[in-house]
Write an enzyme that holds these catalytic residues in place. Sequence first.
Site, short mmCIF file in Angstrom:
data_model
loop_
_atom_site.label_atom_id
_atom_site.label_comp_id
_atom_site.label_asym_id
_atom_site.label_seq_id
_atom_site.Cartn_x
_atom_site.Cartn_y
_atom_site.Cartn_z
N ARG A 258 0.64 -1.17 -0.02
CA ARG A 258 0.11 0.01 0.11
C ARG A 258 1.06 1.36 -0.09
O ARG A 258 1.49 1.63 0.87
CB ARG A 258 -1.03 -0.13 1.22
CG ARG A 258 -1.96 1.37 1.24
CD ARG A 258 -2.93 1.09 2.16
NE ARG A 258 -2.87 1.10 3.52
CZ ARG A 258 -3.76 1.00 4.64
NH1 ARG A 258 -5.06 1.27 4.12
NH2 ARG A 258 -3.49 1.05 5.75
N ASP B 85 -4.02 3.28 13.57
CA ASP B 85 -3.20 3.76 12.57
C ASP B 85 -3.82 5.34 12.33
O ASP B 85 -4.63 5.60 13.15
CB ASP B 85 -3.25 2.96 11.26
CG ASP B 85 -4.58 2.82 10.54
OD1 ASP B 85 -5.59 3.46 10.97
OD2 ASP B 85 -4.70 2.01 9.61
#
Length: 541
Positions: free
Chosen positions: A169, A454
Amino acid sequence: MSAPAPSSLAVVDAGPLPRQEEVLTDAALAFVAELHRRFTPRRDELLARRAERRAEIARTATLDFLPETAAIRADDSWRVAPAPAALNDRRVEITGPTDRKMTVNALNSGARVWLADFEDASAPTWENVVLGQLNLIDAYTRNIDFTDERTGKSYALRPDEELATVVTRPRGWHLDERHLVDEGGRAVPGALVDFGLYFFHNARRLLDAGKGPYFYLPKTESHLEARLWNDVFVFAQDHLGIPRGTVRATVLIETITAAYEMEEILYELRDHASGLNAGRWDYLFSLVKNFRDAGPKFVLPDRNAVTMTAPFMRAYTELLVRTCHRRGAHAIGGMAAFIPSRRDPEVNEAAFEKVRADKDREANDGFDGSWVAHPDLVPVAMESFDKVLGDRPHQKDRLREDVHVEAADLIAVDSLDARPTYAGLVNAVQVGIRYIEAWLRGSGAVAIFNLMEDAATAEISRSQIWQWTNAGVVLDNGERVTADLVRRIAAAELADIRAGIGDEAFTSGTWQQAHDLLLRVSLDEDYADFLTLPAYERLKG
């Protein structure tokens, strides 16, 4: 500033890193420079288009499926390219940053896929960016191990077991990489740095191993952004002599605008698409961001009260499954973020039951796989999907033709029964300060209150504070949310942290900076599009 490489890119404000020459080769930088020259102007145009669309939402307080792309949605004839063998079975995926320990543990985890994350789970220090790339190169050459200096425990790849397939990612389109600039001093988009270095070093190696360069695409807001990525893929493959279609991309549908363009996103990427993913925190953050001035009907309750079973979230996830399966793509579910406790088995059992129920729901709804944040959750999620899938690699044959979602269903936030609470406000402040403090020190995946958090965590936390303050929300205890109340809670939390960890640990950290930044992005009249933009200015390294 160092002398520009033949690539016309220069590394600035960065000290030397061990083995960086293996990543930052002249040829690799030349490739990134060409990506930058060709595609950054279009990236800039699309970021400007985001602002225009946000202004339109502020004016109309609504969204709809695009009339100009109705023909794509109505055309039953097109499908995405068949999944390669390495991505055909994705029933459990583990996520995490690309530090050395995580790289080994994720590949060994027993999950079918590892989301190797340069985005929300990674604070983009230059060390994390470059050494993360190096760790992936070492993993593919089986030249990776790790010894924990604190415990002395060693980690290495298991020699005789199948490792997880890596799906990388890169950063979203909005973030730049300040340490890599062109001759005019313009920073290269972080997305092109992460993609370019990874693709240049690993595409051929992965192809020779029977796999390929696979990607998760974050923060996508429109099919035009997906079109840009597709053009990047085509150029990169042609430029390096990799067959077209080798790249596969899974798009995270984690913005409210993208939820209205799922079919169009798959269509733009159809030769390179492998699926869509249903996120949670970023999706809610996007909803607040886009409808922040649209009145009380869009005020969300506590973040933990907005589960995937909420009617508007269920509309989103079921539409995603139907869309993916209609077009032959994988539908991947959301994150189980629980971090098991080594000390409290009762907490673990209660959490495992919640994770099991969540994964059972996803599997029964037609999802082909789902995410976990910790290796201990892999068997829990695997059991849920094994019960539904059996020996089948996926359930794309479940077309979910029973699902009918109208445009209004996706933004029916006022269908929720829950309301904002004082405890929810305190939690948003607590989590926001703790996460930002760790991020500013270079850690993007942080265990907070037994959950792996996150950057999306901090975004929804500060967005809820901003929304509740600006809406003058009255909490369950009768208090109205004001800037003064938020400041009092934040000051008390900072004092509690200092008392808990001691003066030395407090002053050696970035606690005061984290407190100040949270208040800035939560209380400023002008809402920052992304917390990570002002945070990046303060990031160490």
